[in-house]
Each structure stands twice: as structure tokens, then as C-alpha cells.
Design an enzyme around this catalytic site. Structure first.
Site, PDB file in Angstrom:
ATOM      1  N   CYS A 116     -14.487  -1.061  17.099  1.00 52.11           N
ATOM      2  CA  CYS A 116     -13.686  -0.550  15.982  1.00 52.11           C
ATOM      3  C   CYS A 116     -14.511  -0.325  14.721  1.00 52.11           C
ATOM      4  O   CYS A 116     -14.036   0.293  13.769  1.00 52.11           O
ATOM      5  CB  CYS A 116     -12.517  -1.487  15.699  1.00 52.11           C
ATOM      6  SG  CYS A 116     -11.360  -1.519  17.072  1.00 52.11           S
ATOM      7  N   HIS A 257      -9.905  -0.434   8.472  1.00 53.24           N
ATOM      8  CA  HIS A 257      -9.593  -0.201   9.880  1.00 53.24           C
ATOM      9  C   HIS A 257      -8.145  -0.625  10.125  1.00 53.24           C
ATOM     10  O   HIS A 257      -7.694  -1.652   9.620  1.00 53.24           O
ATOM     11  CB  HIS A 257     -10.550  -1.017  10.745  1.00 53.24           C
ATOM     12  CG  HIS A 257     -10.194  -1.013  12.188  1.00 53.24           C
ATOM     13  ND1 HIS A 257     -10.014   0.153  12.898  1.00 53.24           N
ATOM     14  CD2 HIS A 257      -9.970  -2.030  13.060  1.00 53.24           C
ATOM     15  CE1 HIS A 257      -9.702  -0.150  14.142  1.00 53.24           C
ATOM     16  NE2 HIS A 257      -9.665  -1.460  14.267  1.00 53.24           N
ATOM     17  N   ASN A 287      -3.742   1.304  16.570  1.00 56.72           N
ATOM     18  CA  ASN A 287      -5.194   1.139  16.454  1.00 56.72           C
ATOM     19  C   ASN A 287      -5.889   2.185  17.331  1.00 56.72           C
ATOM     20  O   ASN A 287      -5.859   2.092  18.553  1.00 56.72           O
ATOM     21  CB  ASN A 287      -5.567  -0.291  16.895  1.00 56.72           C
ATOM     22  CG  ASN A 287      -7.053  -0.567  16.766  1.00 56.72           C
ATOM     23  OD1 ASN A 287      -7.856   0.341  16.534  1.00 56.72           O
ATOM     24  ND2 ASN A 287      -7.421  -1.817  16.936  1.00 56.72           N
TER      25      ASN A 287
HETATM   26  N1  COA Z   1       6.293  -8.667  22.460  1.00 60.54           N
HETATM   27  C1  COA Z   1       6.900  -9.860  22.414  1.00 60.54           C
HETATM   28  N2  COA Z   1       6.237 -11.020  22.470  1.00 60.54           N
HETATM   29  C2  COA Z   1       4.914 -10.978  22.586  1.00 60.54           C
HETATM   30  C3  COA Z   1       4.207  -9.759  22.627  1.00 60.54           C
HETATM   31  C4  COA Z   1       4.952  -8.580  22.565  1.00 60.54           C
HETATM   32  N3  COA Z   1       4.385  -7.370  22.603  1.00 60.54           N
HETATM   33  N4  COA Z   1       2.902 -10.029  22.725  1.00 60.54           N
HETATM   34  C5  COA Z   1       2.755 -11.356  22.740  1.00 60.54           C
HETATM   35  N5  COA Z   1       3.981 -11.924  22.661  1.00 60.54           N
HETATM   36  C6  COA Z   1       4.308 -13.352  22.646  1.00 60.54           C
HETATM   37  C7  COA Z   1       3.255 -14.208  23.293  1.00 60.54           C
HETATM   38  O1  COA Z   1       3.429 -14.234  24.696  1.00 60.54           O
HETATM   39  C8  COA Z   1       3.502 -15.540  22.667  1.00 60.54           C
HETATM   40  O2  COA Z   1       4.593 -16.147  23.298  1.00 60.54           O
HETATM   41  P1  COA Z   1       4.603 -17.741  23.543  1.00 60.54           P
HETATM   42  O3  COA Z   1       4.570 -18.330  22.169  1.00 60.54           O
HETATM   43  O4  COA Z   1       5.865 -17.927  24.278  1.00 60.54           O
HETATM   44  O5  COA Z   1       3.373 -18.038  24.330  1.00 60.54           O
HETATM   45  C9  COA Z   1       3.946 -15.185  21.245  1.00 60.54           C
HETATM   46  O6  COA Z   1       4.363 -13.803  21.305  1.00 60.54           O
HETATM   47  C10 COA Z   1       2.855 -15.329  20.218  1.00 60.54           C
HETATM   48  O7  COA Z   1       1.679 -14.709  20.732  1.00 60.54           O
HETATM   49  P2  COA Z   1       0.368 -14.600  19.888  1.00 60.54           P
HETATM   50  O8  COA Z   1      -0.663 -13.876  20.688  1.00 60.54           O
HETATM   51  O9  COA Z   1      -0.006 -15.957  19.388  1.00 60.54           O
HETATM   52  O10 COA Z   1       0.907 -13.689  18.688  1.00 60.54           O
HETATM   53  P3  COA Z   1       0.183 -13.259  17.380  1.00 60.54           P
HETATM   54  O11 COA Z   1       1.063 -13.547  16.238  1.00 60.54           O
HETATM   55  O12 COA Z   1      -1.234 -13.741  17.326  1.00 60.54           O
HETATM   56  O13 COA Z   1       0.147 -11.668  17.541  1.00 60.54           O
HETATM   57  C11 COA Z   1      -1.453  -9.958  18.044  1.00 60.54           C
HETATM   58  C12 COA Z   1      -0.592 -11.082  18.594  1.00 60.54           C
HETATM   59  C13 COA Z   1      -2.257  -9.362  19.195  1.00 60.54           C
HETATM   60  C14 COA Z   1      -0.540  -8.929  17.426  1.00 60.54           C
HETATM   61  C15 COA Z   1      -2.391 -10.541  16.956  1.00 60.54           C
HETATM   62  O14 COA Z   1      -3.021 -11.703  17.441  1.00 60.54           O
HETATM   63  C16 COA Z   1      -3.438  -9.577  16.521  1.00 60.54           C
HETATM   64  O15 COA Z   1      -3.144  -8.547  15.954  1.00 60.54           O
HETATM   65  N6  COA Z   1      -4.706  -9.935  16.703  1.00 60.54           N
HETATM   66  C17 COA Z   1      -5.805  -9.102  16.299  1.00 60.54           C
HETATM   67  C18 COA Z   1      -5.893  -7.962  17.222  1.00 60.54           C
HETATM   68  C19 COA Z   1      -6.838  -6.937  16.746  1.00 60.54           C
HETATM   69  O16 COA Z   1      -6.869  -6.642  15.585  1.00 60.54           O
HETATM   70  N7  COA Z   1      -7.586  -6.379  17.661  1.00 60.54           N
HETATM   71  C20 COA Z   1      -8.459  -5.315  17.407  1.00 60.54           C
HETATM   72  C21 COA Z   1      -9.570  -5.772  16.584  1.00 60.54           C
HETATM   73  S1  COA Z   1     -10.382  -4.361  16.131  1.00 60.54           S
END
Ligand code: COA
Length: 330
Positions: A116, A257, A287
């Protein structure tokens, strides 16, 4: 050091027509619009549906528009650098394919892989070609067909990504005072375990087993990436401001980004920027990896004024991250 400065003298971007909405994703995986919007800020993303088209075709659309807009003929371009993690093929390079499809017969080309942060790393590389005095027209393209490496049965990643491309033209700055002013770029392999595409490279060449195990798709451990993205981008934004004696008041725009709205808001708050100075279009595109920053600059082009300080910042797989200070040239 040469006193030639590189300036962005044109920008264009492209997103494919097909809109993949949160409502449609609700039918594909166990998710819902409220979760996606509150956790990421994303409402929809664009997808290149035609299986015969690839990242180079997204890049071609951005480049064609850019050449037309800037009145540049394809033969004038000397260097093309394409930042991508979804090249059409492992080789030849996607920049080469873009040059071929658009008639840039006099350019040498290569791809740059920095996830990214690819667009920023490519922009800095291209600026050096101009600053050296060796080249006068360099094209930087960020193009990603993320839908090609997204597992649409994995709700934790399929909601995040979209397809798109953007391109900028770099030329020697006319006044020597506007253009690419400074760059802080960083890499740390500690992040490799949190964001990767396991198979398809020389470590795990594609086999039936790697495909069955879905290893050609993105694997992400979202939480640590989130935290590293916030501290990484906030750190380099502050560093580039300090190095150039700038306060938030001196900066017209921050172009981050677009990975997650909450990441963007945290970075803005840590660097003391009000959100009305921060470019955000993640709700429309998700993204798009190497394309997010040019997609923003393109949409904000009419609001940018000559002399505006704009800070571009990105964070991505690797980890890779950075900030570039641009004094807008037109
Ligand atoms: N819909 C509903 N629930 C979802 C889900 C979705 N699309 N994706 C994950 N969940 C659930 C998980 O299973 C988890 O459930 P649990 O608590 O029962 O285990 C819960 O939501 C929390 O998951 P978590 O991964 O801890 O959520 P989060 O708040 O960290 O959000 C992202 C997940 C991916 C949105 C976040 O971590 C993120 O944006 N990370 C950075 C990603 C990024 O920027 N990547 C590119 C870098 S360039």
C-alpha cells in the site's frame, strides 16, 4: 546536489464501473452494512468484473486520461514506474504492458512492489530521475486489481478492498520552488507475518495444494496492522513536518492511504489535523492499495492551489510506510 526539483504536473485516476456494495457483500458472507461502516468507513468499492482485464488495463485508463489532459504524447514519456501488488503476471512488468498498450514507445519501464506504500515509493523514485537531470517526463502509476487476490468467503478481508488505478506526470518544476519537497520512507520486515499472500512466489509456487488451501489470497491479521498503521503514519507525518518547520496550519491537505476510516481519523488526531483538511474517499472505493493516494488527489485536483503544502502518507504490507511533502505546482 542538483537544484532541479520534480513536480507533479498532472493527475488522473480510474475506478471500474461495477459497484460492490455492502448490501451485496451481506449476501456473500456473514456481515452487515452497520459493522462494515462503523469499523472501516467503507460503503462500497469498485470491482473490475471482466476476467479478461487486469491491473494494466486499470492503469491504461488512468494513463490515457492523464496524457490527454496534459497534452502529452505517449512517445514523450521516458520512464514508467508502476506500483502494484497485483501485476498482470509475475513478469513481464505491468508498467511495460501499460506502455505497450498506450504507445509509450520510448520509455523504459519497471514495477515497484511496496504494497500500500507502493505509490509513495514509486513517486520518490521517479522524482530522483527528474532531480538527476537525466529525464524530463516520468510517469508514476499505482494500479491494483485487488479483487484478483481477495477471498470472497473471508469476511475479515473481502469487505476492505477494491480495484482502481491512478497516474501522475512528473516533470522538472518550472519555478524550482514547487514540487516534491521531502520524503520520509520506511520499511520493517516485522510486519510480514501479519499481511501477506502466501503462495505464488518462489517460496510456495502455485500447486493444487496451495490453491486448495486458498494461499493465493490475502491473509491478514487486522489488529496489529491497524495499530502499526496508526503509529507508523502519524510518526512520519510529524517527522516530515518537523524537518520542514511546518505546523498543521501551514499544511493545506493531508492525503492518507485509504485503508480504514478509523486509522485515518487516529492519524489526523495524533498529528493535530482537523478532518476537514484530510482527503477521504474510502467510503466509495475501499482500499485500492497503490491507487488510493492518486484517486484522492484526482478527486481533489480542483481544490488544490499552486503553493499548497500537501502531505501524502501511506502504510502497507511489509511493513512499508512513509510521508511525502509536496508543494502543489499548478
Ligand atoms: N462482519 C462482521 N463481523 C466481522 C467481520 C465482518 N466483515 N470481520 C470480522 N468480524 C468479526 C470478527 O470475527 C470478530 O468476531 P469475534 O469477536 O466473535 O471473534 C470481531 O468482528 C472483531 O474482529 P477484529 O478483527 O478484532 O475487528 P477489528 O475491529 O480489528 O476490525 C479490521 C477488523 C480488519 C477492519 C481492522 O482490524 C483493520 O482495519 N485493520 C487494518 C487493516 C488494514 O488497514 N489493512 C491494510 C493495511 S494497508
Amino acid at each position: 546536489m542538483s537544484n532541479i526539483r520534480a513536480a507533479i504536473t498532472g493527475i488522473h485516476a480510474y475506478a471500474p464501473e461495477y459497484v460492490l456494495s455492502n448490501a451485496e457483500l451481506e449476501k456473500m458472507v456473514d456481515t452487515n452494512d452497520e459493522w462494515i461502516v462503523s469499523r472501516t468507513g467503507i460503503k462500497e468499492r469498485r470491482i473490475l468484473k471482466d476476467p479478461a482485464l487486469a491491473a494494466s488495463d486499470l492503469g491504461v485508463e488512468a494513463v490515457k486520461g492523464l496524457l490527454e489532459k496534459t497534452g502529452t504524447s505517449p512517445e514523450e514519456i521516458e520512464v514508467v514506474i508502476c506500483a502494484t501488488v497485483t501485476p498482470d503476471m509475475m513478469f513481464p512488468d505491468t508498467a511495460n504492458l501499460i506502455a505497450f498498450k498506450t504507445g509509450m514507445k520510448n520509455a523504459f519501464t519497471f514495477d515497484l512492489s511496496a504494497a500500500c506504500s507502493g505509490f509513495l515509493f514509486a513517486l520518490n523514485t521517479g522524482a530522483k530521475y527528474i532531480e538527476s537531470g537525466t529525464y524530463k517526463k516520468v510517469l508514476i502509476v499505482g494500479a491494483d486489481k485487488m479483487s484478483a487476490i481477495v477471498d470472497y468467503t473471508d469476511r475479515s478481508t473481502c469487505i476492505l478492498f477494491g480495484d482502481g488505478a491512478g497516474a501522475v506526470l512528473l516533470e522538472p518544476s518550472k519555478d524550482g520552488e514547487t514540487g516534491i519537497m521531502d520524503a520520509v520512507l520506511k520499511s520493517d520486515g516485522v510486519g510480514a507475518v501479519n499481511l501477506y499472500q502466501r503462495a505464488g512466489g518462489s517460496l510456495n509456487p502455485a500447486t493444487h495444494a496451495t490453491v486448495d488451501a486458498k494461499e493465493h489470497y490475502i491473509t491478514q491479521n487486522g489488529r496489529p496492522v491497524f495499530k502499526a498503521a496508526v503509529s507508523g503514519m502519524a510518526g512520519v507525518v510529524k517527522e516530515v513536518m518537523k524537518r520542514n518547520n511546518l505546523s498543521a496550519d501551514d499544511v493545506a491537505w493531508v492525503t492518507p492511504h485509504q485503508a480504514n476510516l478509523r486509522i485515518i481519523e487516529s492519524v489526523a488526531s495524533m498529528a493535530d489535523f482537523p478532518m476537514d483538511k484530510v482527503m477521504v474517499n474510502i467510503h466509495k472505493y475501499g482500499n485500492t492499495t497503490a491507487a488510493t493516494i492518486p484517486l484522492c488527489l484526482w478527486e481533489w485536483e480542483n481544490q488544490l492551489k499552486k503553493g499548497d503544502n500537501v502531505i501524502l502518507t501511506a502504510f502497507g504490507g511489509g511493513y512499508t510506510w512513509g510521508a511525502i511533502l509536496v508543494k502543489w505546482a499548478y
